[in-house]
Design a protein around this motif. Structure first.
Motif: not given
Length: 254
Positions: A186-188, A233-236, A121-123, A240-242
């Motif tokens: 990316r993202d997940v 879910i919030l991390a994914v 998961i990115d981040g 994406a938002c970042t």
């Protein structure tokens, strides 16, 4: 990849990988070629169609081999009968699969071993590897994660922290980092590896759209990282938002 391309054309930000990555990772043979250029080893294989069979070229195979649809996911088209132990066996498998999947099948050297899934998961980063442990009493000839195990007999599979030698765990994590970057996931995303009895690590497949089921490999791995379902879910979403410059909206500052 269709919807990712559609939303991109419409200017709508989405979670997950772009259309290109989604299409590449749905092509097993192409994925292997991309990763080979980045030092990520996979079992020797080749794409086979009825047209390519006319020219021969299968005489140098080392058996056993496994045959699987080139453009399918979720273990679709893979059964215990997909492993061929000699040329006669292979002819039967190819006839059956090419009848159902005329766009081509991937023929690979069969490697016995342990199936390991690595998610990222990115981040958050690469999550602890998860081993797909199959009940020893489950009747099967070959150690493959086939359609029956993935769907009909899923209760025979336990997802747990990978119990591997430290050398293999380090190798899995290193190859996973390379593969995620090379494929542009990316993202997940998730990657499947096979670890043989001698500790060698072989890449098997990539999933740019991993399952978000509560008991799936992604969530099991996240728990070992201290993340519960909602946090994943919030991390994914945050990743994406970042990436799209919408982080302030998620934080409620705008």
């Amino acid at each position: 990849g269709f919807y990712a391309a559609l939303f991109e054309e419409m200017g709508l930000p989405t979670t997950g990988s772009d259309a290109y990555t989604l299409c590449v990772t749905l092509d097993k043979a192409l994925t292997k070629k991309v990763l080979a250029g980045h030092g990520v080893a996979s079992p020797r294989g080749r794409l086979v169609t009825r047209a390519s069979l006319v020219g021969g070229g299968l005489d140098d195979l080392v058996y056993p081999v496994i045959v699987k649809p080139n453009h399918e996911g979720s273990s679709k088209g893979i059964t215990q009968s997909s492993v061929a132990e000699d040329a006669i066996d292979l002819g039967r498998v190819l006839d059956d699969l090419l009848e159902a999947y005329s766009d081509g099948v991937l023929l690979e050297r069969y490697v016995a071993g342990t199936d390991v899934r690595v998610s990222r998961i990115d981040g958050v980063g690469v999550l602890p590897p998860v081993e797909l442990h199959v009940d020893p009493a489950y009747p099967r000839t070959f150690s493959i994660y086939d359609f029956a195990l993935a769907h009909e007999d899923a209760k025979a599979v336990t997802l747990r922290s990978a119990e591997l030698p430290q050398r293999s765990l380090t190798r899995v994590s290193d190859l996973a980092e390379r593969a995620f970057a090379a494929l542009g996931i990316r993202d997940v995303g998730s990657l499947d590896f096979r670890v043989s009895s001698d500790g060698e690590v072989h890449f098997l497949s990539a999933t740019a759209l991993p399952s978000l089921e509560r008991d799936g490999a992604l969530m099991v791995a996240a728990k070992h990282k201290g993340l519960e379902y909602d946090a994943v879910i919030l991390a994914v979403l945050r990743a994406a938002c970042t990436r799209t410059g919408l982080g302030s909206l998620l934080d409620g500052t705008k």
